[in-house]
Design a protein around this motif. Structure first.
Motif: not given
Lengths: 108, 147
Positions: A62, B112, B110, A65, B115, A95-97, A93, B104-107
């Motif tokens: 992440l 850190i 999201a 990214a 998780l 879905r977003i990566i 992940f 999350a819909g986008t990086v």
């Protein structure tokens, strides 16, 4: 953990070997961050030789990214083993990566 | 029993980062006779890392003398379900009350961090917590044949 790096397309491919867990993540994160900068933020993370990824490893992915995004670069992940894919799926992940099946399908 | 005694049902370790690899070594020895198969082994190893890392990082703020204990056993009365238990004596923390973060819909969205526990939820059949006196006790149950 060993990390192999080579030029790929307009950027760099990075291939960590072994396990990406809480004991190996700090070194991997630094190596990937430096490769990302050197690559002009165009990086493919080849996970074909990773047998195990925990949340510490997900954080590394992440962070890469986010680094690429912030520089309007390109970041792709390829070749997830089934147990690694499961961890990516459970964490959202997938879905977003941007993930591709193999290195051959990746374009940088 | 002495900490780290080989073959024991339970190991007690310092709440320090290098205990994670000691825990894996101990689990590897304990998992052999349980014969969990590769998928269940992976789930147990991963959940052990996630919970132990949380304890090491957060259970004893400002203290270097904290410890935690881990137990592993198969329950023949429950179709061989595998029970992984943790005990620490740090600040109260109930992972079962830790609400899963919205996906999350986008990086960029999201976060850190945070998780680990959602990942554990994805792998276990059951997750139970109790605060027992000064102890946090967490039990994870893994169904045999499920991942």
């Amino acid at each position: 953990m060993q990390i192999v790096e080579e030029p790929f397309g307009s950027g760099i491919v990075v291939r960590p070997i072994g396990r990406l867990d809480s004991t190996t993540a700090p070194a991997a994160e630094q190596a990937i961050r430096e490769a990302m900068t050197r690559s002009g933020h165009r990086l493919l993370l080849d996970m074909g030789d990773l047998d195990y990824v925990s949340s510490a490893g997900l954080r590394v992915v992440l962070a890469a990214a986010k680094q690429s995004n912030a520089a309007s670069g390109r970041f792709l992940v390829c070749d997830l083993k089934p147990q690694v894919r499961q961890v990516f799926e459970l964490s959202g992940f997938t879905r977003i990566i941007s993930i591709v099946a193999t290195r051959a399908e990746a374009e940088l | 029993m002495p900490a780290g005694e080989a073959g024991a049902n339970r190991i007690e370790l310092p709440a320090q980062p290098d205990s994670i690899s000691r825990l894996w070594d101990w689990l590897a020895g304990r998992l052999g006779p349980i014969e969990p198969g590769p998928e269940l082994s992976h789930a147990i190893r991963l959940c052990a890392e996630e919970i132990a890392t949380n304890i090491v990082m957060h259970a004893y703020p400002g203290r270097a003398d904290g410890t935690f204990a881990v137990g592993l056993e198969a329950d023949p009365a429950a179709d061989g379900a595998v029970r992984l238990s943790f005990e620490d004596w740090g600040i109260p923390f109930d992972p079962t009350a830790h609400a899963p973060a919205a996906a999350a819909g986008t990086v960029a969205e999201a976060e850190i961090g945070g998780l680990g526990i959602p990942l554990v939820r994805g792998f276990v059949q059951q997750m139970a917590y109790e605060r027992h006196g000064a102890a946090n006790r967490l039990t994870l149950v893994f169904a045999r044949g499920a991942s």
